[in-house]
Design an enzyme around this catalytic site. Sequence first.
Site, PDB file in Angstrom:
ATOM      1  N   ASP A  67       0.811  -1.223   0.000  1.00  0.00           N
ATOM      2  CA  ASP A  67       0.000   0.000   0.000  1.00  0.00           C
ATOM      3  C   ASP A  67       0.842   1.269   0.000  1.00  0.00           C
ATOM      4  OD1 ASP A  67      -2.418  -1.275  -0.113  1.00  0.00           O
ATOM      5  OD2 ASP A  67      -2.789  -1.206   2.048  1.00  0.00           O
ATOM      6  N   ARG A  92       0.703  -1.430   7.708  1.00  0.00           N
ATOM      7  CA  ARG A  92       1.181  -0.198   7.080  1.00  0.00           C
ATOM      8  C   ARG A  92       2.125   0.613   7.977  1.00  0.00           C
ATOM      9  NH1 ARG A  92      -2.965   3.194   3.623  1.00  0.00           N
ATOM     10  NH2 ARG A  92      -0.941   3.751   2.733  1.00  0.00           N
ATOM     11  N   ARG A 138     -10.130   5.833  10.685  1.00  0.00           N
ATOM     12  CA  ARG A 138      -8.676   5.728  10.739  1.00  0.00           C
ATOM     13  C   ARG A 138      -8.085   6.736  11.727  1.00  0.00           C
ATOM     14  NH1 ARG A 138      -6.327   2.952   6.422  1.00  0.00           N
ATOM     15  NH2 ARG A 138      -7.724   1.278   5.757  1.00  0.00           N
ATOM     16  N   HIS A 167     -11.561   7.188   4.634  1.00  0.00           N
ATOM     17  CA  HIS A 167     -10.684   8.354   4.726  1.00  0.00           C
ATOM     18  C   HIS A 167     -11.426   9.560   4.167  1.00  0.00           C
ATOM     19  CE1 HIS A 167      -6.453   6.265   4.797  1.00  0.00           C
ATOM     20  NE2 HIS A 167      -6.785   6.702   5.999  1.00  0.00           N
ATOM     21  N   CYS A 261      -5.239   9.336  -3.436  1.00  0.00           N
ATOM     22  CA  CYS A 261      -4.488   8.419  -2.585  1.00  0.00           C
ATOM     23  C   CYS A 261      -3.049   8.272  -3.064  1.00  0.00           C
ATOM     24  CB  CYS A 261      -5.163   7.055  -2.554  1.00  0.00           C
ATOM     25  SG  CYS A 261      -6.690   6.982  -1.607  1.00  0.00           S
TER      26      CYS A 261
END
Length: 276
Positions: A67, A92, A138, A167, A261
Amino acid sequence: MRTARPRHYLMCRPTHFDVVYSINPWMDPAKPVDTQLAITQWEKLREVYLSLGHTVDTIDPLPGLPDMVFAANGATVIDGRALVARFRDAERIAEGPAYHDWLRDNGFPDLRTAHVVNEGEGDYLLAGEWLLAGTGFRSDPRSHDEAQEFFGRPVIGLTLVDPDYYHLDTALTVLDEQTIAYYPAAFSPGSLAVLRRLFPDAVIATAEDAAAFGLNATSDGHNVVLPHNATGLTEQLRARGFHPIGVDLSELLKAGGSVKCCTLELRTAAQSHDPA
């Protein structure tokens, strides 16, 4: 008249892109991923930015971090200061130090890693003097105070309620200092009321365009780069005097990411007063 202003972006080539775990509703490890197609689509996005006159730096992708292509999550950079992400999910966490080191080594010595969970420009979007800050899935709401103290800018907390839009940058995009586009159903009633008060002239996305990740877009004040199949949003933007540019990032969408992103904006003090 809309005015385009040059941007400075950081991107990460999806060399190791894959979906091998699931940390959002879009990710299904059982579905095959074409890494080469993801690279081809990403390269096209980078070429669009370069053709528009933007500066694009790249950070080296690291094995085991599929990611890392989603550079927007790595930090928030405003006024030449960088608040580096602290990721929620174990898969992550190692991305944070990688982005920290790149920023330190590339002209951003005034930086700090967030103390609480804060997923960078995934949840922090600069709109004029305000820093719009998402929470709900998140970024920890306590990170809003931390960001306000670090950047010295008013932070507007917005609560997300639909896990498909986990997000802020999946449910809202900043078009210029006064104009945003967003999907109302992604927000809590109180946050929706705040958005309506602050941005009464906002572009309102349909459910179809939101599901196409049409709001995961970037804008230089005139050119708006967004997923090509967000057709209704494209027409709305054109009617408002923006120049929409559609791209296909369908392979990256398998991990719940698209244009924004993949794009971290690196703002100097002067650039921070332009639209995000």
